[in-house]
Design a protein around this motif. Structure first.
Motif, mmCIF file in Angstrom:
data_model
loop_
_atom_site.group_PDB
_atom_site.id
_atom_site.type_symbol
_atom_site.label_atom_id
_atom_site.label_comp_id
_atom_site.label_asym_id
_atom_site.label_seq_id
_atom_site.Cartn_x
_atom_site.Cartn_y
_atom_site.Cartn_z
ATOM 1 N N VAL A 1 21.588 -43.609 -0.870
ATOM 2 C CA VAL A 1 20.714 -44.139 0.187
ATOM 3 C C VAL A 1 20.865 -43.327 1.468
ATOM 4 C CG1 VAL A 1 20.216 -46.154 1.606
ATOM 5 C CG2 VAL A 1 20.719 -46.443 -0.823
ATOM 6 N N GLY A 2 22.102 -43.041 1.869
ATOM 7 C CA GLY A 2 22.309 -42.242 3.076
ATOM 8 C C GLY A 2 21.765 -40.833 2.938
ATOM 9 N N GLY A 3 21.930 -40.234 1.766
ATOM 10 C CA GLY A 3 21.391 -38.898 1.553
ATOM 11 C C GLY A 3 19.877 -38.859 1.639
ATOM 12 N N MET A 4 19.218 -39.883 1.089
ATOM 13 C CA MET A 4 17.754 -39.934 1.164
ATOM 14 C C MET A 4 17.280 -40.128 2.598
ATOM 15 S SD MET A 4 14.866 -39.740 -0.359
ATOM 16 C CE MET A 4 15.245 -39.904 -2.109
ATOM 17 N N LEU A 5 17.952 -40.991 3.357
ATOM 18 C CA LEU A 5 17.547 -41.221 4.749
ATOM 19 C C LEU A 5 17.719 -39.961 5.598
ATOM 20 C CD1 LEU A 5 19.021 -44.790 5.369
ATOM 21 C CD2 LEU A 5 16.633 -44.168 4.959
ATOM 22 N N ILE A 6 18.832 -39.264 5.417
ATOM 23 C CA ILE A 6 19.049 -38.040 6.199
ATOM 24 C C ILE A 6 18.056 -36.951 5.783
ATOM 25 C CG2 ILE A 6 20.707 -36.213 6.722
ATOM 26 C CD1 ILE A 6 22.933 -38.229 6.403
ATOM 27 N N ALA A 7 17.745 -36.870 4.479
ATOM 28 C CA ALA A 7 16.764 -35.883 4.024
ATOM 29 C C ALA A 7 15.384 -36.168 4.617
ATOM 30 C CB ALA A 7 16.703 -35.892 2.496
ATOM 31 N N PHE B 1 25.675 -33.115 -0.580
ATOM 32 C CA PHE B 1 25.032 -32.745 -1.851
ATOM 33 C C PHE B 1 23.745 -33.535 -2.054
ATOM 34 C CE2 PHE B 1 24.421 -33.839 -6.348
ATOM 35 C CZ PHE B 1 24.176 -32.586 -6.872
ATOM 36 N N ALA B 2 23.787 -34.836 -1.798
ATOM 37 C CA ALA B 2 22.597 -35.661 -1.955
ATOM 38 C C ALA B 2 21.517 -35.269 -0.952
ATOM 39 C CB ALA B 2 22.959 -37.141 -1.801
ATOM 40 N N VAL B 3 21.920 -34.948 0.273
ATOM 41 C CA VAL B 3 20.940 -34.578 1.300
ATOM 42 C C VAL B 3 20.198 -33.306 0.908
ATOM 43 C CG1 VAL B 3 20.654 -33.837 3.691
ATOM 44 C CG2 VAL B 3 22.183 -35.733 3.155
ATOM 45 N N PHE B 4 20.926 -32.265 0.548
ATOM 46 C CA PHE B 4 20.278 -30.997 0.208
ATOM 47 C C PHE B 4 19.430 -31.120 -1.062
ATOM 48 C CE2 PHE B 4 24.022 -29.095 2.577
ATOM 49 C CZ PHE B 4 23.269 -28.804 3.696
ATOM 50 N N THR B 5 19.891 -31.904 -2.016
ATOM 51 C CA THR B 5 19.114 -32.074 -3.252
ATOM 52 C C THR B 5 17.818 -32.828 -2.972
ATOM 53 O OG1 THR B 5 21.178 -32.149 -4.506
ATOM 54 C CG2 THR B 5 19.200 -32.914 -5.613
#
Length: 328
Positions: A118-124, A208-212
Motif C-alpha cells: 500500500v505504501g509503495g503504491m501511494l508513493i508511486a 522495491f515496491a515503489v520503483f516496480t
C-alpha cells in the motif's frame, strides 16, 4: 509475322512456370535442425548443476534428516541416527513453542506485506504528480534506503530507539517537557519490539515496491485515462477501474515476492534481539530455526521442511497466476 501477332483471335501465350528447385543441401539442413535441441540444455547445464548442488541436494538431505533423531553427539561419535518417522514433526507442533512462533511470523508477514504494498503504491502515485527535480530527490532517497545493508540499517535504527541516548526518547522528552521517556526500553517490550522491527523492514522494503509500481504506472495509456476523465470518472474510479486492471500482474508479483521475503526475515530480528530484545517472545521462523539448529538436527530439519512446503505453496500461487495470464 507482325500480322499474326496483331490478330485479335490469337490466344496469348502464358509462360510455363517451373517447379521450385529443391535445395541440394536440404537433407543436411534437416540433420542440423535435429541436432539443435541439445544446445539449450548445454547452455542451461551450469545453472542446473549449481541448483542441484546448492538447492536440490541439501533439500533431499534435510528431508531425510527430518525423519531421524540426528543430534550433535552423532556427529561427534560418528554414529548413525535412528529412523523415528514423524516423531520430530509431532514434537515440533506439540512439545515446543513453534506454533506460537509460526503465528507470530505469519501475522508479521501480513502486516509488513500490506504496509509495503500500500505504501509503495501511494508513493508511486505521488511521484507521478511531483516535478522532475522532486521526483529525482525522492528516488535518490529511496535508493539510499534500499542500498543500505540490513545489518547496518538495524544497528542505526537500534541507536535511534536506544534506551538512554536514543533520538526518539529525546524528542518525546522535548515535546512533553518531561523526563518520562528517559530510560524507556523500546526493545524490552515485545509489542514495541515488533513496532521497531516493522519500521526497519518497511523502510528498506518499500523502495522495491515503489520503483516496480512506478514503472508499471508508466505503461497505463494516457488516452484511456483522459477518456475516462472526460466521461466524468474521478481519481478513485480511474484508479480502481483502469489503473488496477493494468497493474494486476505487477501487483500480484510484488505481493508474492514481499510475502516470501517477509516470511524469511532473519538479520533484522537477530540484530535487534542482540540489542536488548527478549528472544523467547520475539523469535520468528528464521531466528527460531537458527537457534534450534545448535542441538537437535532432526527437529531442525523438520522445521525446515515445513518452511519449504509453506514457501512452495505461496510460490505456487504466483506461478499458477502467471501461467493463466499467458494462456489467456
Amino acid at each position: 509475322m507482325s500480322a499474326t501477332l496483331a490478330e485479335p483471335d490469337a490466344t496469348p501465350r502464358t509462360p510455363k512456370t517451373k517447379p521450385p528447385r529443391r535445395p541440394l543441401n536440404s537433407s543436411a539442413g534437416s540433420r542440423k535442425k535435429k541436432r539443435l535441441p541439445w544446445a539449450p540444455w548445454l547452455l542451461l547445464a551450469p545453472s542446473i548443476v549449481l541448483l542441484a548442488v546448492m538447492v536440490v541436494y541439501p533439500t533431499i538431505v534435510m528431508f531425510i534428516t527430518s525423519f531421524t533423531d540426528l543430534e550433535i553427539k552423532n556427529k561427534m561419535l560418528g554414529t548413525s541416527p535412528n529412523f523415528i518417522g514423524f516423531d520430530n514433526y509431532i514434537e515440533v507442533f506439540t512439545k515446543s513453542d513453534f506454533p506460537a512462533v509460526l503465528v507470530r511470523s505469519l501475522g508479521l508477514m501480513v502486516v509488513l506485506t500490506v504496509l509495503i504494498v500500500v505504501g509503495g503504491m501511494l508513493i508511486a502515485l505521488l511521484m507521478l504528480r511531483l516535478s522532475k527535480g522532486m521526483r529525482l530527490l525522492v528516488s535518490i532517497g529511496l535508493l539510499f534506503a534500499w542500498a543500505m545493508p540490513p545489518l547496518s540499517a538495524t544497528v542505526v535504527w537500534g541507536w535511534i530507539f536506544d534506551t538512554d541516548y536514543g533520538l526518539v526518547n529525546y524528542v518525546l522528552n522535548t515535546i512533553t517537557g518531561t523526563q518520562d521517556w528517559r530510560g524507556h526500553g523500546w526493545l524490552a517490550d515485545p509489542w514495541s519490539f515488533m513496532m521497531v522491527l516493522t519500521i526497519i523492514i518497511v523502510w528498506q522494503g518499500i523502495p522495491f515496491a515503489v520503483f516496480t509500481f512506478y514503472a508499471g504506472l508508466g505503461q497505463v495509456p494516457d488516452e484511456v485515462l483522459e477518456a475516462s476523465q472526460l466521461d466524468g470518472a474521478h481519481s478513485v474510479q480511474r484508479f480502481r477501474f483502469i489503473v488496477l486492471p493494468y497493474l494486476r500482474n505487477v501487483i500480484t508479483a510484488v505481493i508474492v515476492l514481499e510475502t516470501i521475503w517477509n516470511l524469511r526475515i532473519f538479520t533484522q530480528v537477530y540484530a535487534l534481539q542482540q540489542q536488548g530484545g527478549i528472544v523467547s517472545e520475539t523469535n520468528v521462523l528464521g531466528t527460531y530455526l537458527f537457534r534450534q539448529g545448535l542441538g537437535e538436527f532432526g527437529v531442525t530439519a523438520a522445521i525446515g521442511v515445513f518452511m519449504v512446503i509453506l514457501l512452495m505453496g505461496i510460490s505456487y500461487y504466483n506461478v499458477r497466476s502467471s501461467l493463466k495470464e499467458e494462456e489467456a
